[in-house]
Motif scaffolding. Structure first.
Motif, PDB file in Angstrom:
ATOM      1  N   ARG A   1       0.787  -1.238   0.000  1.00 44.10           N
ATOM      2  CA  ARG A   1       0.000   0.000   0.000  1.00 44.10           C
ATOM      3  C   ARG A   1       0.815   1.282   0.000  1.00 44.10           C
ATOM      4  O   ARG A   1       0.553   2.195  -0.766  1.00 44.10           O
TER       5      ARG A   1
ATOM      6  N   LYS B   1       2.650   1.810  -3.314  1.00 49.47           N
ATOM      7  CA  LYS B   1       1.703   2.246  -4.362  1.00 49.47           C
ATOM      8  C   LYS B   1       1.328   3.713  -4.184  1.00 49.47           C
ATOM      9  O   LYS B   1       1.264   4.472  -5.148  1.00 49.47           O
ATOM     10  N   ARG B   2       1.071   4.085  -2.931  1.00 47.14           N
ATOM     11  CA  ARG B   2       0.694   5.459  -2.624  1.00 47.14           C
ATOM     12  C   ARG B   2       1.776   6.421  -3.127  1.00 47.14           C
ATOM     13  O   ARG B   2       1.506   7.425  -3.757  1.00 47.14           O
TER      14      ARG B   2
ATOM     15  N   ILE C   1       4.185   5.820  -5.406  1.00 47.68           N
ATOM     16  CA  ILE C   1       4.304   5.788  -6.869  1.00 47.68           C
ATOM     17  C   ILE C   1       3.216   6.654  -7.482  1.00 47.68           C
ATOM     18  O   ILE C   1       3.450   7.405  -8.432  1.00 47.68           O
ATOM     19  N   MET C   2       2.013   6.570  -6.916  1.00 47.14           N
ATOM     20  CA  MET C   2       0.885   7.364  -7.427  1.00 47.14           C
ATOM     21  C   MET C   2       1.152   8.867  -7.275  1.00 47.14           C
ATOM     22  O   MET C   2       0.930   9.639  -8.211  1.00 47.14           O
ATOM     23  N   ILE C   3       1.610   9.265  -6.086  1.00 44.72           N
ATOM     24  CA  ILE C   3       1.925  10.685  -5.865  1.00 44.72           C
ATOM     25  C   ILE C   3       3.002  11.135  -6.853  1.00 44.72           C
ATOM     26  O   ILE C   3       2.899  12.183  -7.493  1.00 44.72           O
TER      27      ILE C   3
END
Lengths: 521, 95
Positions: free
Chosen positions: A385, A388-389, A391-393
């Motif tokens: 989690r 991913k958070r 990478i998304m930012i």
């Protein structure tokens, strides 16, 4: 034979050279300590017993001939972020399942060349993203330190026998360990726990925003993040390339100095590694700090900081003053912007670095209906989690239309943060003293932090400025809080002036002493 | 600035991470919390400030343009999930 795991690196080094003990004996002592403790502490994700025994045997052969290197026969733990040839290297991520590199990182190569023995790979936050070691695919690491509780015991009034003896009753106090499990900090939580719990003589670690210094502070150990460029990053799994640096976690300042000397080098395989001689850091320990100018930055006094942290800071100031240092108040006006700028720069670089995990060249692959589907499924299953958070930012702030507003703005602010430091160093400040963390170790699965990622990020508020400016910083234990948990102070130095950090940290250590957890595991 | 569900799904697609409807909803909240936190950077006056490009001032190291390494195909594919004769195998990309 006394417990060999209790020896510091410098003590073990003397005994190994003096042929009082062998590398095989001390290695066996650590391997059995790991065997007993690891089920409770989860510090190691891979133990390389056979390799350790082979390396120890080779060390013994060299020691007999008097040909031992600087770390000959010293058993070390290696953070899972370092590439180790033929050995589990997964950055504690599911996406790197089964990865065993065909190469050795430069830092670990340097350690083996100096005769060190590898005990195994240490747990960490996945891809070094975290401040509690709870994001590891291999589960959380447990801090060997526990809060102690002062219980008031009511003594019952008792009658004993016919003689009519009556105890008076009343109360007494007893100190006992609370059972609540605490985090060791992160991301180098396995390194910090292993060093603190005597499961290795010293450990390698890495620091992108505080990942060496915060866990060192939470476990009563010493951790130094050297200047950017001091250690080669080659062969270390990349998180944020402009911030990542390797460094040691050790039981005392001298051991940290010994380890950094071996880890640091210029390396043609890392163009950001610096071509300047590695000093003998150990030589500065014990040198007086009389006349040294110590800066106290007012911006590090943050709202809601526990009184104990402030008291610890004042204690540190007093110790350095007593040792003859000149204390000066300084201002680093952009301090509060370091953490938000970090949470743009680091995820941006991470999103780019982690693009390589696509199920093609190494690690996990989840089949899909076409290649894009395979990428997306592999990355969805392989990353946790927090990863991913980030990478998304990172992907968002680098995406078309947002690059200037976020990334460029953050890189400009970063220059201002660096300038703040340059200004105070130019004014003659030799070293800066701050708290290492805004609190002591917290509980596993802390609800507040789980509910709000930013709360967890605030752990790095005092350490992250140092990475943003590329400076060296050391965390040194300075005392225990009211609940018996270790607290650390941080010293920040000029670029490539790690010597002043070791010299000053040794003064704090001399005054504060060293700290060991009470064994419960 | 804040993101909506559609933006989160688009970013996930750019990042090549499959997200369920539920993941995307949760991420929207988390990403907005982080973006809210970094918002404060806008209050900094950066006029005339260059963006940082190198954390330590150093000249770019160069080396002679010669082959220094190679012949390691077997090592390079050793960790791949699927290979054939030193090639990485992937699902068909060209019809």
């Amino acid at each position: 034979m006394s417990d060999l795991t209790q020896l510091t690196i410098s003590q073990a080094r003397a005994k190994l050279r003096g042929k009082e003990i062998t590398a095989t004996e001390i290695t066996e002592a650590y391997l059995s300590a790991i065997d007993r403790a690891n089920p409770a502490l989860n510090a190691y994700v891979a133990v390389t017993g056979d390799k350790a025994r082979d390396m120890a045997k080779a060390s013994d052969a060299r020691l007999v001939k008097g040909e031992g290197g600087a770390l000959e026969g010293i058993p070390l733990g290696i953070k899972d972020l370092f590439g180790t040839k033929g050995v589990h290297t997964q950055a504690c991520s599911h996406v790197l399942d089964g990865f065993k590199p065909r190469y050795e990182s430069t830092v670990t190569s340097n350690l083996w060349a100096d005769g060190a023995v590898m005990l195994g790979k240490l747990n960490m936050d996945e891809f070094a993203m975290g401040s509690s070691n709870e994001t590891s695919y291999y589960g959380p690491v447990i801090n060997p330190w526990r809060r102690s509780r002062v219980d008031t015991v009511v003594m019952p009034t008792t009658h004993q026998g016919d003689g009519g003896f009556v105890s008076a009753g009343g109360t007494k106090t007893a100190r006992s360990l609370d059972n609540a499990q605490l985090v060791p900090g992160g991301s180098s939580g396995g390194s910090a726990t292993a060093v603190s719990a005597f499961l290795c003589a010293g450990a390698t670690a890495t620091d992108t925003g505080g990942s060496i210094r915060q866990p060192a502070a939470f476990t009563g150990t010493v951790g130094i993040k050297p200047t950017y460029g001091r250690c080669s990053r080659w062969g270390i799994v990349a998180f944020a390339s402009s911030l990542d640096q390797a460094g040691p976690i050790a039981r005392d300042v001298r051991d940290a100095a010994i380890l950094l000397k071996s880890m640091a080098s210029v390396d043609p395989k890392d163009t950001t590694s610096v071509d300047r001689p590695v000093p003998d850091y150990e030589a500065v320990i014990g040198k007086p700090i009389k006349g040294m100018k110590v800066g106290i930055p007012r911006e590090y006094r943050v709202d809601g900081m526990p009184e104990e942290i402030e008291a610890l800071w004042q204690k540190g100031i007093a110790w350095l003053k007593d040792a003859g240092a000149e204390i000066v108040d300084i201002s680093l006006p952009h301090t509060k912007y370091a953490l938000p700028a970090y949470y743009i720069v680091a995820p941006a670089e991470a999103s780019s670095n982690l693009a390589r995990y696509d199920g093609v060249r190494y690690g996990l692959r989840v089949p899909g209906k076409d290649i894009v589907d395979m990428y997306e499924k592999t990355r969805a299953a392989g990353f946790g989690r927090e990863v991913k958070r980030r990478i998304m930012i990172g992907t968002y702030v680098l995406s078309a239309g947002y690059y200037d507003a976020y990334y460029l703005q953050a890189q400009k602010v970063r220059n201002l943060i660096k300038r703040d430091f340059e200004t105070v160093f130019a004014a003659g400040v030799d070293v800066i003293l701050t708290p290492a963390t805004p609190s002591a170790a917290f509980g596993i699965a802390d609800e507040d932090m789980a509910a709000d990622p930013v709360k967890m990020y605030l752990n790095d508020i005092f350490t992250v400025t140092v990475n943003m400016a590329g400076l060296p910083g050391i965390a040194v234990p300075a005392g225990l809080d009211a609940k018996g948990l270790p607290l650390g102070l941080q010293l920040i130095g000029r670029p490539f002036d790690e010597e002043t950090l070791f010299q000053t940290a040794a003064v704090i250590e001399q005054a504060a002493g060293t700290f060991q957890p009470e064994k419960w595991w | 600035m804040s993101v909506d569900l559609q933006t989160v799904k688009r970013v996930a697609r750019l990042a090549r991470i499959a997200v369920s409807e539920e993941d995307a909803e949760r991420m929207t909240g988390e990403l907005n919390a982080i973006l809210g936190f970094v918002e404060q950077l806008n209050e900094v006056d950066v006029s005339g400030v260059e963006p940082m490009t190198s954390v330590t001032p150093m000249e770019m190291k160069k080396r002679r343009d010669v082959v220094t390494d190679g012949g390691k195909a077997a090592d390079i594919v050793a960790n791949a999930p699927a290979t054939e004769e030193n090639f990485f195998l992937v699902p068909k990309v060209v019809e």
